[in-house]
Design a protein around this motif. Structure first.
Motif, PDB file in Angstrom:
ATOM      1  N   ARG A  46      66.028  39.039  34.212  1.00 43.00           N
ATOM      2  CA  ARG A  46      65.611  37.630  34.151  1.00 43.00           C
ATOM      3  C   ARG A  46      65.207  37.243  32.743  1.00 43.00           C
ATOM      4  O   ARG A  46      65.517  36.147  32.282  1.00 43.00           O
ATOM      5  N   LEU A  47      64.521  38.127  32.063  1.00 45.73           N
ATOM      6  CA  LEU A  47      64.112  37.844  30.689  1.00 45.73           C
ATOM      7  C   LEU A  47      65.335  37.678  29.796  1.00 45.73           C
ATOM      8  O   LEU A  47      65.388  36.774  28.965  1.00 45.73           O
ATOM      9  N   LEU A  80      68.803  33.871  38.425  1.00 38.49           N
ATOM     10  CA  LEU A  80      68.726  32.494  37.950  1.00 38.49           C
ATOM     11  C   LEU A  80      67.974  31.619  38.958  1.00 38.49           C
ATOM     12  O   LEU A  80      67.191  30.751  38.569  1.00 38.49           O
ATOM     13  N   LYS A  81      68.178  31.873  40.246  1.00 41.15           N
ATOM     14  CA  LYS A  81      67.446  31.141  41.278  1.00 41.15           C
ATOM     15  C   LYS A  81      65.942  31.390  41.152  1.00 41.15           C
ATOM     16  O   LYS A  81      65.142  30.463  41.249  1.00 41.15           O
ATOM     17  N   LYS A  82      65.554  32.633  40.907  1.00 42.02           N
ATOM     18  CA  LYS A  82      64.133  32.961  40.754  1.00 42.02           C
ATOM     19  C   LYS A  82      63.537  32.264  39.532  1.00 42.02           C
ATOM     20  O   LYS A  82      62.405  31.787  39.569  1.00 42.02           O
ATOM     21  N   LEU A  83      64.286  32.185  38.443  1.00 46.54           N
ATOM     22  CA  LEU A  83      63.817  31.477  37.248  1.00 46.54           C
ATOM     23  C   LEU A  83      63.665  29.984  37.516  1.00 46.54           C
ATOM     24  O   LEU A  83      62.722  29.352  37.037  1.00 46.54           O
ATOM     25  N   LEU A  89      63.670  27.133  34.504  1.00 45.95           N
ATOM     26  CA  LEU A  89      65.004  26.604  34.235  1.00 45.95           C
ATOM     27  C   LEU A  89      65.300  25.440  35.164  1.00 45.95           C
ATOM     28  O   LEU A  89      64.744  25.353  36.260  1.00 45.95           O
ATOM     29  N   SER A  90      66.205  24.583  34.723  1.00 45.36           N
ATOM     30  CA  SER A  90      66.792  23.576  35.596  1.00 45.36           C
ATOM     31  C   SER A  90      68.303  23.754  35.489  1.00 45.36           C
ATOM     32  O   SER A  90      68.795  24.413  34.572  1.00 45.36           O
ATOM     33  N   SER A  91      69.032  23.183  36.428  1.00 45.93           N
ATOM     34  CA  SER A  91      70.482  23.378  36.412  1.00 45.93           C
ATOM     35  C   SER A  91      71.200  22.101  36.814  1.00 45.93           C
ATOM     36  O   SER A  91      70.617  21.198  37.421  1.00 45.93           O
TER      37      SER A  91
END
Length: 120
Positions: A46-47, A80-83, A89-91
């Motif tokens: 994740r990092l 990415l979902k966890k972030l 984050l946004s997407s």
């Protein structure tokens, strides 16, 4: 003759997650919110993904450009979902690809949290 209208640029609203740790103790809500962000970044994959998005040219990255982190595509999607759930984050979906960006002011807020308060 153009029908284009010039709109003023708006500064993103900066919402700090919490005060600097040296300013005062965090309350329960601030600690919960902050722990969620740091827990999300506590995983090396994740990092790396967060860093890839944050450092990508233009401030956003297509999932197709950042998925080479040594794990399968479903695992990348999970991280990415966890972030996103942690508010880091946004997407935005564009056609078949998803583009990610660091939420405005997240880096500044996290940095401010760890920065010592200015000496008076």
């Amino acid at each position: 003759m153009s029908n284009a209208t010039v709109l003023p640029l708006l500064e993103p609203e900066v919402v700090s997650c919490c005060p600097p740790l040296t300013e005062r103790p965090l309350n329960a809500e601030e600690a919960e919110r902050t722990a969620k962000m740091f827990k999300a970044l506590g995983d090396p994959v994740r990092l790396r993904l967060f860093s890839a998005v944050a450092s990508h040219e233009g401030g956003e990255a297509c999932v197709c450009d950042i998925s080479d982190v040594g794990v399968s595509q479903p695992t990348v999607s999970h991280h990415l979902k966890k972030l996103k759930e942690a508010g880091l984050l946004s997407s935005e979906r564009r056609g078949t690809w998803v583009y990610y960006r660091v939420e405005p002011a997240v880096l500044a807020a996290m940095g401010a949290l760890l920065t010592q308060a200015a000496a008076a």
